[in-house]
Design a protein around this motif. Sequence first.
Motif, short mmCIF file in Angstrom:
data_model
loop_
_atom_site.label_atom_id
_atom_site.label_comp_id
_atom_site.label_asym_id
_atom_site.label_seq_id
_atom_site.Cartn_x
_atom_site.Cartn_y
_atom_site.Cartn_z
N ASP B 166 0.83 -1.21 0.00
CA ASP B 166 0.00 0.00 0.00
C ASP B 166 0.86 1.26 0.00
O ASP B 166 0.64 2.19 -0.76
N LYS B 167 1.86 1.26 0.90
CA LYS B 167 2.67 2.48 1.06
C LYS B 167 3.51 2.75 -0.19
O LYS B 167 3.62 3.89 -0.64
N PHE B 168 4.10 1.69 -0.73
CA PHE B 168 4.92 1.89 -1.95
C PHE B 168 4.02 2.34 -3.11
O PHE B 168 4.38 3.25 -3.86
N SER B 169 2.85 1.72 -3.24
CA SER B 169 1.92 2.08 -4.33
C SER B 169 1.50 3.53 -4.19
O SER B 169 1.41 4.27 -5.17
N PHE B 170 1.25 3.94 -2.94
CA PHE B 170 0.82 5.31 -2.72
C PHE B 170 1.95 6.29 -3.03
O PHE B 170 1.73 7.38 -3.57
N THR B 171 3.18 5.89 -2.69
CA THR B 171 4.34 6.74 -3.02
C THR B 171 4.45 6.92 -4.52
O THR B 171 4.65 8.03 -5.03
N MET B 172 4.30 5.82 -5.27
CA MET B 172 4.38 5.89 -6.74
C MET B 172 3.25 6.76 -7.28
O MET B 172 3.46 7.59 -8.17
N ASP B 173 2.05 6.55 -6.72
CA ASP B 173 0.87 7.31 -7.16
C ASP B 173 1.11 8.81 -6.97
O ASP B 173 0.93 9.62 -7.89
N LEU B 174 1.58 9.16 -5.75
CA LEU B 174 1.82 10.58 -5.45
C LEU B 174 2.93 11.14 -6.32
O LEU B 174 2.84 12.28 -6.80
N ALA B 175 3.99 10.35 -6.51
CA ALA B 175 5.13 10.84 -7.32
C ALA B 175 4.66 11.17 -8.74
O ALA B 175 5.00 12.23 -9.28
N PHE B 176 3.86 10.29 -9.33
CA PHE B 176 3.33 10.54 -10.68
C PHE B 176 2.45 11.79 -10.69
O PHE B 176 2.47 12.57 -11.63
N ARG B 177 1.66 11.95 -9.61
CA ARG B 177 0.76 13.11 -9.55
C ARG B 177 1.51 14.42 -9.36
O ARG B 177 1.12 15.46 -9.87
N PHE B 178 2.61 14.35 -8.58
CA PHE B 178 3.36 15.58 -8.31
C PHE B 178 4.22 16.02 -9.50
O PHE B 178 4.57 17.20 -9.59
N LEU B 179 4.59 15.08 -10.35
CA LEU B 179 5.49 15.42 -11.48
C LEU B 179 5.02 16.63 -12.28
O LEU B 179 5.76 17.61 -12.43
N PRO B 180 3.78 16.60 -12.83
CA PRO B 180 3.35 17.76 -13.62
C PRO B 180 3.22 19.03 -12.79
O PRO B 180 3.44 20.13 -13.28
N THR B 181 2.88 18.86 -11.48
CA THR B 181 2.76 20.03 -10.61
C THR B 181 4.11 20.73 -10.47
O THR B 181 4.21 21.95 -10.61
N PHE B 182 5.15 19.94 -10.22
CA PHE B 182 6.47 20.54 -10.03
C PHE B 182 7.04 21.05 -11.36
O PHE B 182 7.77 22.05 -11.37
N ALA B 183 6.70 20.37 -12.45
CA ALA B 183 7.15 20.87 -13.76
C ALA B 183 6.51 22.24 -14.01
O ALA B 183 7.18 23.17 -14.47
N ARG B 184 5.23 22.38 -13.63
CA ARG B 184 4.53 23.66 -13.79
C ARG B 184 5.15 24.71 -12.85
O ARG B 184 5.44 25.84 -13.26
N ASP B 185 5.41 24.31 -11.59
CA ASP B 185 6.02 25.24 -10.61
C ASP B 185 7.38 25.74 -11.11
O ASP B 185 7.71 26.92 -10.97
N PHE B 186 8.16 24.81 -11.67
CA PHE B 186 9.49 25.18 -12.16
C PHE B 186 9.37 26.18 -13.31
O PHE B 186 10.10 27.17 -13.36
#
Lengths: 182, 296
Positions: B166-186
């Motif tokens: 569960d924890k690893f899956s959630f980490t992967m899920d969040l990482a994928f979700r944060f990618l475009p957010t941080f690309a936009r922030d950058f």
Amino acid sequence: MNNSSAWEFGTRQVVYGAIGAALYGVLSWVTNIFPLPAAGNVTFRPAVAVLIFFGVAYGPWVGLLAGFIGNTLGDALSGWGFYWNWSLGNGLMGLVAGLVMSQIKDFRAQGDIIKAVIYGLVGIAVGMLFASLTEMFVGGIDINTALVGYFVPAFIGNAIVTVVLLPILMIAFAAVASRRGR
Amino acid sequence: MLVTWKYRPRKTFIQSLDPRTRLIFFFAVILGLTIPEIWDYRIIFPLFALSLTLYFLARIEWKDVKRVWPYIFVLLFFIVGLNGLLSGRGGPSSVTNLPSPVVFTVPFKIPFTDIGWDVPITISKMWFAITQMLRMLTMAILAIPIPYTMDPNIYGTAFRQLGASDKFSFTMDLAFRFLPTFARDFSITMDAQRARGYEMEKLKGGITSRLRRLAPLIIPVVMQSTVTGEEVVDAMDLRAFGATQRTWVKADLRYGPRDYFMLGLAATIFIGCCVLKWGFGIGEYFVPEFFLNLFS
């Protein structure tokens, strides 16, 4: 500033592991266009300082996850593919740097910054040595190429980035953390 | 605020596949090429054709990817291709170790002096650069459609159903979700710093001072992410994350006939690459006769 156990793996580690991975992936993707001289596919990555910082600030699990997943994402986004040994090497970099977490009391203190940089450098040495030496089995290169062509440029590039950017990140983090009271 | 990839539901073959199938296929091709170290164009080219077919089957609109392709081409031609052409590194040692005719030399010398050296460009290095670019493109065009064609809600579920915790899956899920957010922030940070007179193109000085001048781009994004993280941690703790087994969205993923076909193809590719390389010695780097004849 850090009261939690270094090896705890709870909500905070899941979230910051993911954030570290995404940041490392994005910044690696942006900076993958600076290949190191004479280093094959090794690239000059200012993002390594961010990875070491996440290890130092949030512990070894976060460093491991951020390094492993972040490197995988950055390489996949850039089209490099998936090199398990380099991803694991990056994970080790973050993990070893994260071992200093419980010793950091003040992110602004010179002594703590020096400690973090030293752990970061040891992490880089361990991670890049692991990745370079396993490249002998994965890529069929000889030990000279592994050490001179891969390890040395990767270590030097990452070390410079860490020495320059990690203290800036730590001081900025101290200001943010004190404003938020955490 | 989280931003998402430009995902849009489409009635395509690719989007009718189970997300697990797509991840397994993606990794099968990448691992098939990288674990047995395939550098033979006779294997790489068919895989490239297959990846390209799947890319077109995804029917992603050009407006969605028009900023991605120029970056990939710059990386591919000017960085990877040029690096391969000049150094011959980044691949098997046979590229530089085996004797190969020199086509021309590139002088790297201080102007008006003889200080420096000539870099020989061999036929082997030229073919290696082409092979390396094709190999990377094969993997890149498999990765590009994923964010545009896979529902962001399903990343974590896919990893969980593949057997991750569960924890690893959630980490992967969040990482994928944060990618475009941080690309936009950058991107926003870069624009904001430029508006204040920061000139990224004119980073001068040695490596240390150049790195210091990158700080105005990196620090705001990293610090903002730590603040965002606290909010996410609070939200998850309030929902008792980790206290009980997590319920995943669309947890009833099922493989269909198309998935079994693609999984069979993925297994064939991975096992085929391994057997060809380790069983028959096919897959090593070599310069084909037709390319050698071009320079004879």
